[in-house]
Design a protein around this motif. Structure first.
Motif, PDB file in Angstrom:
ATOM      1  N   SER A   1       0.816  -1.224   0.000  1.00 18.81           N
ATOM      2  CA  SER A   1       0.000   0.000   0.000  1.00 18.81           C
ATOM      3  C   SER A   1       0.846   1.269   0.000  1.00 18.81           C
TER       4      SER A   1
ATOM      5  N   ALA B   1      -0.271   5.109  -0.170  1.00 14.07           N
ATOM      6  CA  ALA B   1      -0.126   5.838   1.093  1.00 14.07           C
ATOM      7  C   ALA B   1       0.603   7.160   0.885  1.00 14.07           C
TER       8      ALA B   1
ATOM      9  N   ALA C   1      -5.281  10.249   2.914  1.00  8.39           N
ATOM     10  CA  ALA C   1      -4.802   8.924   3.327  1.00  8.39           C
ATOM     11  C   ALA C   1      -5.794   8.270   4.277  1.00  8.39           C
TER      12      ALA C   1
ATOM     13  N   GLN D   1      -3.421   3.404   5.515  1.00  8.42           N
ATOM     14  CA  GLN D   1      -2.272   3.996   4.830  1.00  8.42           C
ATOM     15  C   GLN D   1      -1.393   4.789   5.790  1.00  8.42           C
TER      16      GLN D   1
END
Length: 470
Positions: free
Chosen positions: A382, A386, A395, A399
């Motif tokens: 991720s 992120a 975000a 994240q």
């Protein structure tokens, strides 16, 4: 967006916390990541055994850990098994349902019980009371600090091996803040290995609470609660009880937690929280030279919270301890350069970088556990989203958690590549590994108890099959 609105958004629980993909393909990748961790450890064991048997240059008896083969049971065995079973069986449910303050207290109690029971597998004397009194440890020099001012002014004269009266390995290898902690305990009437050991265990257990406080501020309560059982059953608890690194990890963790409260303005007095964070960070740097890398975690907090408002009080607080030690006559930079010389006079000059630069990561795998490895896979997957989310202010909680855990992973990478951490990283890197543990919160609910059981199994096997050096 106002400060209050931003704080509310950060604190709101997100029910979609597990990182994608959450289906069968994601679970297979989780298992593959854990399997890769097992292979890394196995490779480090086999290659390390051949090197050590060949020329002894690794200077550890059971590579990659500083340990020796010693299958045994002990007084703490029933308690350790009981804590593991209780957390696996009831931990996720309690973490979801307990009131927040009760959960924090429960996690601290559970973490201390886990650390203490693992230490007691070796018995009270061998596992706790004696650990910090051996020839390499801080308590061996308490009587040399009767005049603290004189000891600080002459501290650097005794770091390098050669001059008379050089410090034991751990005293020479750390700034004097570490030793002064135990001098202070002794002056307060709490002298001796038992009090020092319990100090490290009780404070070391509080690191789990600090991480939860930071997670709640940065990601919301949902992910903090999901992380709680994994923080309690951390495999590195084997080395927290009792090495001073557990105490160092707690000080560093509370520095990060206070900054998270200040940056998200969830503390009643954000500026005071930022100053407190700085004070603890300054102390952290005078407990261990390598923990200056905690600055990366502090930066990750500010980035995740999208705030620089706490920066000035943070810096002001961080100057207090360095200024005090400098005025007392201790030169941090001079001491660090002498430590590098001392490091290469000893095992650091013999241990091959070509092995430890990757075998250190096998030590970290054992300290963090397979659930953490699987969670880090999700965090790494991720990472691009992120970064975009943090930059745009969109975000998700997962994240923001990924940013924090990957910042800890980056700190470990820097420490590893520096060459100043060859071996013993299962103990030394606790202040960073504790921030890897929340990655397990990204794992899906299905199989969560099995992942917890795997965490406990790593700690129990290491503690009962090996006699660890610390």
């Amino acid at each position: 967006m106002t400060t209050e609105e931003r704080s509310d958004r950060i604190r709101t629980p997100e029910p979609t916390a597990p990182a994608r993909p959450a289906g069968p393909a994601g679970r297979r990748r989780d298992l593959a990541a854990a399997g890769a961790g097992v292979l890394l450890v196995a490779l480090a064991v086999v290659v390390g055994w051949f090197i050590q048997e060949g020329d002894g240059s690794l200077q550890v008896q059971w590579p990659p850990l500083l340990a020796s083969w010693d299958p045994h049971l002990g007084p703490g065995t029933p308690a350790a098994v009981a804590v593991a079973v209780a957390v696996v069986a009831y931990g996720p449910r309690l973490a979801a349902r307990l009131p927040w303050r009760a959960l924090l207290l429960t996690c601290w109690t559970g973490s201390v019980a886990w650390i203490l029971s693992l230490a007691l597998v070796e018995g009270w004397y061998r596992g706790i009371a004696r650990r910090l009194t051996t020839k390499h440890e801080y308590l061996r020099v308490i009587d040399r600090f009767d005049d603290i001012g004189s000891a600080l002014r002459g501290f650097t004269d005794h770091i390098v091996i050669g001059p008379p009266g050089n410090w034991p390995a751990h005293v020479a290898g750390h700034p004097p803040g570490a030793t002064l902690t135990f001098v202070g305990l002794d002056r307060a009437g709490l002298g001796g290995g038992a009090w020092a050991g319990m100090w490290c265990i009780v404070l070391g257990g509080s690191a789990a609470v600090a991480v939860m406080v930071a997670l709640r501020a940065l990601t919301g309560e949902h992910l903090a609660r999901r992380a709680a059982p994994f923080l309690v059953l951390a495999p590195f608890a084997v080395w927290t009880g009792t090495s001073a690194d557990g105490y160092f990890a707690a000080v560093a963790a509370w520095s990060v937690a206070l900054l998270a409260l200040a940056a998200t303005r969830t503390a009643r007095y954000p500026a005071a929280a930022a100053v407190g964070s700085g004070l603890l960070f300054g102390l952290t740097c005078y407990l261990s030279y390598g923990l200056t890398l905690v600055a990366g975690l502090l930066a990750a907090v500010l980035v995740s919270a999208r705030s620089v408002r706490p920066l000035l009080p943070l810096v002001l607080g961080a100057l207090v301890v360095p200024v005090a030690f400098t005025l007392a006559g201790f030169n941090w930079w001079e001491a660090y350069h002498l430590l590098v010389e001392r490091y290469y006079q000893g095992a650091g000059g013999t241990r091959p970088y070509s092995y430890w630069v990757w075998a250190n990561l096998a030590c970290t795998t054992l300290a963090a556990g397979l659930a953490t490895v699987a969670g880090l896979r999700r965090a790494a997957a991720s990472a691009p989203a992120a970064v975009r989310g943090v930059r745009s202010g969109t975000a998700t909680a997962a994240q923001r958690l990924a940013v924090l855990t990957l910042a800890a992973l980056l700190a470990i990478a820097v420490a590893d590549l520096s060459g100043m951490s060859k071996a013993e990283t299962e103990r030394i890197w606790q202040p960073f590994v504790v921030w890897l543990m929340p990655a397990a919160a990204l794992l899906p609910d299905l199989g969560r108890r099995r992942w917890l059981a795997a965490q406990a199994a790593v700690a129990l096997l290491v503690n009962h099959l090996l006699w660890t050096g610390w």
